[in-house]
Scaffold this motif. Sequence first.
Motif, short mmCIF file in Angstrom:
data_model
loop_
_atom_site.label_atom_id
_atom_site.label_comp_id
_atom_site.label_asym_id
_atom_site.label_seq_id
_atom_site.Cartn_x
_atom_site.Cartn_y
_atom_site.Cartn_z
N ILE A 97 0.86 -1.17 0.00
CA ILE A 97 0.00 0.00 0.00
C ILE A 97 0.90 1.22 0.00
O ILE A 97 1.68 1.44 0.93
N GLY A 98 0.82 2.01 -1.05
CA GLY A 98 1.66 3.19 -1.17
C GLY A 98 0.87 4.47 -0.99
O GLY A 98 -0.06 4.75 -1.74
N VAL A 99 1.21 5.24 0.04
CA VAL A 99 0.59 6.54 0.27
C VAL A 99 1.68 7.60 0.16
O VAL A 99 2.68 7.55 0.87
N ASN A 100 1.51 8.54 -0.75
CA ASN A 100 2.44 9.66 -0.89
C ASN A 100 1.79 10.95 -0.39
O ASN A 100 0.55 11.05 -0.32
N SER A 101 2.62 11.93 -0.11
CA SER A 101 2.09 13.20 0.42
C SER A 101 1.15 13.87 -0.58
O SER A 101 0.31 14.69 -0.20
N GLY A 102 1.25 13.51 -1.86
CA GLY A 102 0.39 14.12 -2.87
C GLY A 102 -0.89 13.36 -3.13
O GLY A 102 -1.69 13.75 -3.98
N SER A 103 -1.12 12.25 -2.40
CA SER A 103 -2.30 11.41 -2.68
C SER A 103 -3.22 11.26 -1.46
O SER A 103 -3.86 10.24 -1.29
N ILE A 104 -3.26 12.29 -0.61
CA ILE A 104 -4.08 12.23 0.60
C ILE A 104 -5.49 12.70 0.29
O ILE A 104 -5.69 13.70 -0.41
N LYS A 105 -6.48 12.00 0.83
CA LYS A 105 -7.88 12.37 0.59
C LYS A 105 -8.19 13.75 1.17
O LYS A 105 -7.65 14.15 2.19
N LYS A 106 -9.07 14.45 0.47
CA LYS A 106 -9.43 15.82 0.85
C LYS A 106 -9.95 15.89 2.29
O LYS A 106 -9.63 16.82 3.04
N GLU A 107 -10.72 14.88 2.69
CA GLU A 107 -11.30 14.92 4.05
C GLU A 107 -10.22 14.89 5.13
O GLU A 107 -10.36 15.52 6.18
N TYR A 108 -9.11 14.17 4.86
CA TYR A 108 -8.04 14.12 5.85
C TYR A 108 -7.20 15.40 5.82
O TYR A 108 -6.68 15.83 6.85
N LEU A 109 -7.07 15.99 4.64
CA LEU A 109 -6.37 17.27 4.55
C LEU A 109 -7.11 18.33 5.36
O LEU A 109 -6.50 19.16 6.05
N GLU A 110 -8.45 18.29 5.28
CA GLU A 110 -9.26 19.26 6.02
C GLU A 110 -9.24 18.95 7.52
O GLU A 110 -9.10 19.85 8.36
N LYS A 111 -9.34 17.68 7.86
CA LYS A 111 -9.39 17.27 9.26
C LYS A 111 -8.10 17.60 10.00
O LYS A 111 -8.11 18.03 11.16
N TYR A 112 -6.95 17.39 9.32
CA TYR A 112 -5.65 17.55 9.98
C TYR A 112 -4.89 18.80 9.50
O TYR A 112 -3.70 18.92 9.72
N GLU B 149 -3.33 8.58 8.65
CA GLU B 149 -4.76 8.28 8.61
C GLU B 149 -5.16 7.71 7.26
O GLU B 149 -5.98 6.78 7.18
N SER B 150 -4.58 8.25 6.17
CA SER B 150 -4.86 7.71 4.84
C SER B 150 -4.41 6.26 4.74
O SER B 150 -5.12 5.40 4.21
N ALA B 151 -3.22 5.98 5.24
CA ALA B 151 -2.70 4.61 5.20
C ALA B 151 -3.56 3.67 6.02
O ALA B 151 -3.88 2.55 5.60
#
Length: 349
Positions: free
Chosen positions: A128-143, A153-155
């Motif tokens: 599972i690859g999560v990069n700083s550019g692939s975070i869901k909008k809801e987590y960007l707003e939450k954090y 949280e995305s991972a």
Amino acid sequence: MVRKKTRKIMVGNVPVGGDSPITVQSMTNTITKDIDATINQIKELEMAGCHIIRCAITDIEDAKAVREIKKNINIPFIADIQYDYKLAIAAVENGADCLRINPGNIGSVKKVKKIINICKERQIPIRIGVNSGSIKKEYLEKYNGVNADSMVESALEHIRLMEDMGYEELKISLKASSVPLTIETYKKISQIVDYPLHLGVTEAGPVWRGTVKSAVGMGTLLSMGIGDTIRVSLTGNPIEEVKVGREILRSLGLLEEGIEIISCPTCGRTKIQLIKLVEEAERRLKHIKKPLKVAIMGCPVNGPGEAKEANIGIAGGQGEGLIFKKGEVYKKVAEESLLDELIKEIESL
């Protein structure tokens, strides 16, 4: 260093995690469906010491090419998939040893489930690859933007999705181009899960700058005992990625394979062509897999004494040099024969 104990998974015949050696990965920059070019590059990477290779699968021709590529290489093959779940399935059907996906861009849960089903059936792990550019909008707003909390949280969302489907043959990566963010994020996830971690500083940049960023970021984490497999991401020849990755591990005592050259920075005491000597030694010794520490020093001041931990070494003088083993002088040799005699002694070891 005390290494964090993680679960062990198998990528082909290479173990990742647990108490397994930390592995070096790279990624081809050929068009995967160009089978000959891809095989040739992978073989070059194998020779450089790459343990696991990853290739981009962008269409069905790439996926079908996996079968022929696998017949001609000796290291495990990871298929890198973006968006299309059908390509993931086709890559596994054609022999991929592992998948790299971001479940968030695969689409519906139903599509992810289809990937999981074939991976379960064939015992294929997934990164599972999560990069700083692939975070869901809801987590960007939450954090409040891109940070360790939003990345972790995305991972965790993706991990829970896989676990709910009864699948745990996972390894995790959370890469950023920022070194401090990369370090903070991996530290945080390592305290929460015990899946093996794939380390990397994403989009690290050109070879020189990217080497420094990768060494600082991954070296810091590895020194904390965090990390099970690494990939150095450089804008350049993938062989440079492997060389840098291996040297990061070697510098921390995490890779016992191949020649480690210790050499001084030169100064006014140096009476031999030390820089040229070291470069030539690197070239002529790169094929040796036995773990040996070789010292090439400019003068007797920095010779047997300071390099006594080396298995073997040389110290230059005026028109001649000393060959020493474990800090003890072995013999004196004319300068023009110094490197040849050193290599002859190394090969005898």
